[in-house]
Design an enzyme around this catalytic site. Structure first.
Site, PDB file in Angstrom:
ATOM      1  N   CYS A   2       7.878  -8.045  23.863  1.00 48.79           N
ATOM      2  CA  CYS A   2       8.810  -6.932  23.809  1.00 48.79           C
ATOM      3  C   CYS A   2       8.112  -5.633  23.446  1.00 48.79           C
ATOM      4  O   CYS A   2       6.905  -5.571  23.253  1.00 48.79           O
ATOM      5  CB  CYS A   2       9.886  -7.220  22.762  1.00 48.79           C
ATOM      6  SG  CYS A   2      10.596  -8.873  22.879  1.00 48.79           S
ATOM      7  N   LEU A  55      11.354  -8.785  26.885  1.00 46.89           N
ATOM      8  CA  LEU A  55      10.921  -9.661  27.969  1.00 46.89           C
ATOM      9  C   LEU A  55      11.236 -11.071  27.512  1.00 46.89           C
ATOM     10  O   LEU A  55      10.639 -11.574  26.556  1.00 46.89           O
ATOM     11  CB  LEU A  55       9.413  -9.498  28.228  1.00 46.89           C
ATOM     12  CG  LEU A  55       8.799 -10.374  29.325  1.00 46.89           C
ATOM     13  CD1 LEU A  55       9.330  -9.965  30.697  1.00 46.89           C
ATOM     14  CD2 LEU A  55       7.279 -10.269  29.306  1.00 46.89           C
ATOM     15  N   ASN A  81       7.937  -7.989  18.282  1.00 49.37           N
ATOM     16  CA  ASN A  81       7.181  -8.115  19.528  1.00 49.37           C
ATOM     17  C   ASN A  81       6.138  -9.201  19.324  1.00 49.37           C
ATOM     18  O   ASN A  81       5.276  -9.066  18.461  1.00 49.37           O
ATOM     19  CB  ASN A  81       6.509  -6.778  19.864  1.00 49.37           C
ATOM     20  CG  ASN A  81       5.457  -6.907  20.960  1.00 49.37           C
ATOM     21  OD1 ASN A  81       5.580  -7.735  21.852  1.00 49.37           O
ATOM     22  ND2 ASN A  81       4.424  -6.093  20.871  1.00 49.37           N
TER      23      ASN A  81
END
Length: 616
Positions: A2, A55, A81
């Site tokens: 991410c 993602l 992330n």
């Protein structure tokens, strides 16, 4: 995988003007949307705002962020992330302590772990990560970065508050934060680039959270804590025991990093590093009745234009073909032509927010874009050379004894194109030497070690802190620009910790470069692949590419209005372009020689213009 962004300021009440600050968060998300094309979200509290783009790799249905958990009257919110490879073990541990989970995501494991263990949760994580937690009850913001610096996290200060982002561009989406570069930043670009000093963001007042550190921000300001660092201690295992344990660590790291709810692939160059990762992945997937997908990269007509030298002795394709047959993978040979290579030079700058590794980086961006059409997750062989001593500068006497960065010993290419007044104004050599000496001074020592082993540690530490970080940045930005998550099993902190203390005669057993890793891989690979002489990431030798670079550079110099014209000397550039190309004396690493120097300067010009940088 991410992108994260946000801000905190205790003099502000963001909720009272929520529309404005949600819009700011959306803007910070927008410029990083490539890192998370699947979903996005925002969170706003009185003194904190957080944004996230996602993602989807793990828990595709319920892993949305920002994620908030309220337990026993205490509310905490996270943006994250990365991937936590031991999340299943941590989940079981936390459930054993009575923790209830609402999702299957590793995001919630981190957040629940923080609520149970506090900041010490970071010491329990095995993975790649940058995450930020807002503890509403304590009115405190925490910023964490993984041990190896695989995932980025930048920050700056504005009006007494902190602003953070996965990429530098996210900071510039915050009101009042503008791109400025001072003399120190120019010293970074011309004296150290494409590397940069760890902890610095090159732009004025932009910093990066250090690997193995976390930051704490509250009403009393910002504090920096180190939660992990290398320790030098005696290595007591025999060579056979060392090989066995190294093999275990490598296999376990690869298996852990196969964790995914979407199919994985690997990058395969035919070298020992990527071949080991591929062989282990393929074997594991076959147990599940699945076939691994692999990708290799090269340049159009390199079979015609290739020029063997001490840095690149052989081409990859014959070894790739042997490995794909050996592991029975579904393989794709990807090629990049010189026009595509040139075109991607500019987007590579936007991906890194800085001038970068020229065509070494633009080609990787191009290849990641191709891979991302069919895959979201890939495993690579990055970092093995830095950890196991694979680069030439671990072995060459002149590099070993040099009192400067061994991959960038010759400063003359860095100054040969600059105007004399710029050279006088920027203390490039002194700046680079000071950066080098600071890292050498930080090297963890082992009492009683002889001078040669002491120097080996320094070379290894320089590689871990500098060269490896440059390549990790390259891999993160090029892959995430394409919506692809790239994992690096060799950078597992357990491997780094263990091999750090293995004596050189074991790492380079019987004088074989990376002998320890090769011995550890004997049960996985064919002999000729296992003991192939190192050949780095490919680069183009196409004369048409060189001509395109020369034409572009000369057009910039003739134009006179290009930003680079304020820094480069027209006659020096002309003389350089009229000289024969030298591929055997790279100015950075093994790959950045004459053509790459031109490409780098073209990137510097694009960077100055695209970001409308104010030189201060």
């Amino acid at each position: 995988m991410c992108g994260i962004a946000g801000f905190s300021n205790f003099a502000m009440d963001y909720v009272s003007d929520g529309g404005k600050w949600v819009k700011v968060l959306k803007g910070m998300n927008r410029v990083q949307k490539h890192r998370g094309p699947d979903e996005e979200g925002e969170f706003l509290d009185s003194h904190c705002g957080m944004g996230h783009v996602r993602l989807s790799i793990i828990d595709l249905k319920s892993g949305q962020q920002p994620m908030t958990r309220k337990r026993e009257g205490r509310t905490c919110t996270i943006v994250y992330n990365g991937e936590i490879y031991n999340m299943k073990e941590l989940r079981r541990e936390l459930r054993g302590k009575g923790v209830h989970f609402d999702t299957d995501s590793d995001t919630e494991v981190i957040l629940a772990g923080y609520q149970r263990y506090g900041v010490d949760i970071v010491k329990k994580l095995n993975g790649i990560f940058a995450f930020v937690i807002w503890d509403e009850w304590r009115e405190r913001l925490y910023l964490f970065r993984d041990r190896s610096g695989i995932k980025p996290l930048f920050y700056t200060f504005q009006d007494g508050g902190i602003v953070f982002s996965s990429e530098i561009k996210g900071l510039f989406a915050y009101p009042g934060v503008t791109p400025k570069v001072n003399k120190e930043g120019l010293c970074e670009v011309f004296g150290l680039g494409p590397a940069k000093t760890y902890g610095k963001g090159v732009f004025q007042n932009v910093s990066e959270a250090l690997p193995g550190h976390f930051l704490e921000f509250d009403r009393n300001g910002l504090r920096d804590y180190c939660y992990w660092q290398l320790e030098s201690k005696p290595h007591n295992e025999s060579y056979e025991e060392t090989v066995e344990y190294t093999a275990y660590l490598v296999e376990d790291a690869v298996k852990k990093q196969m964790l995914s709810d979407v199919p994985i692939c690997t990058f395969l160059s035919g070298g020992v590093d990527s071949s080991l990762v591929t062989a282990i992945c393929s074997k594991e997937l076959k147990k599940q009745g699945k076939q691994l997908t692999t990708y290799s990269f090269d340049f159009t007509d390199n079979d015609v234009n290739f020029k063997a030298n001490s840095f690149q002795p052989t081409q990859d394709r014959p070894f790739v073909e042997k490995m794909t047959a050996f592991t029975d993978t579904r393989h794709h040979f990807l090629e990049c032509n010189y026009v595509e290579l040139y075109d991607y030079l500019f987007e590579a700058v936007e991906a890194r927010d800085l001038p970068c590794m020229a065509d070494v980086e633009s080609s990787m961006l191009y290849f990641c874009r191709k891979v991302a059409k069919n895959n979201k997750v890939t495993l690579t062989g990055e970092c093995a050379d830095e950890i196991f001593g694979g680069y030439p500068w671990f072995h060459k006497k002149e590099c070993f004894e040099a009192d400067i960065f061994p991959w960038s010993m010759d400063m003359s290419p860095r100054t040969m194109l600059l105007k004399d007044e710029v050279i006088r104004e920027l203390p490039l050599e002194e700046y680079a030497r000071a950066a080098y000496e600071q890292t050498v001074a930080e090297t963890p020592r082992l009492e009683g070690e002889n001078p040669e082993e002491k120097r080996r540690r320094e070379i290894s530490y320089l590689n871990l802190k500098w060269f490896m970080q440059t390549l990790l940045d390259r891999m993160d930005r090029t892959s995430m620009r394409s919506g692809l998550e790239a994992r690096v099993p060799f950078a597992d902190h357990r491997i780094i910790e263990y091999v750090w203390n293995v004596p050189w005669e074991m790492k380079c057993h019987n004088g074989v470069v990376k002998g320890l890793l090769r011995a550890a891989g004997e049960k996985y690979l064919p002999y000729d692949v296992l003991y192939r002489k190192k050949s780095p990431y490919p680069k183009t030798y196409d004369p048409a590419y060189e001509k395109l670079l020369r034409d572009t550079m000369w057009e910039l110099m003739e134009n006179g209005n290009a930003p680079i014209c304020d820094l480069l000397d027209r006659e020096k550039v002309k003389q350089f372009m009229e000289s024969p190309t030298d591929y055997g004396r790279p100015f950075y690493g093994q790959l950045m020689a004459g053509p790459q120097l031109l490409a780098y300067m073209i990137q510097v010009n694009y960077w100055l213009a695209k970001y409308q940088i104010e030189l201060v």
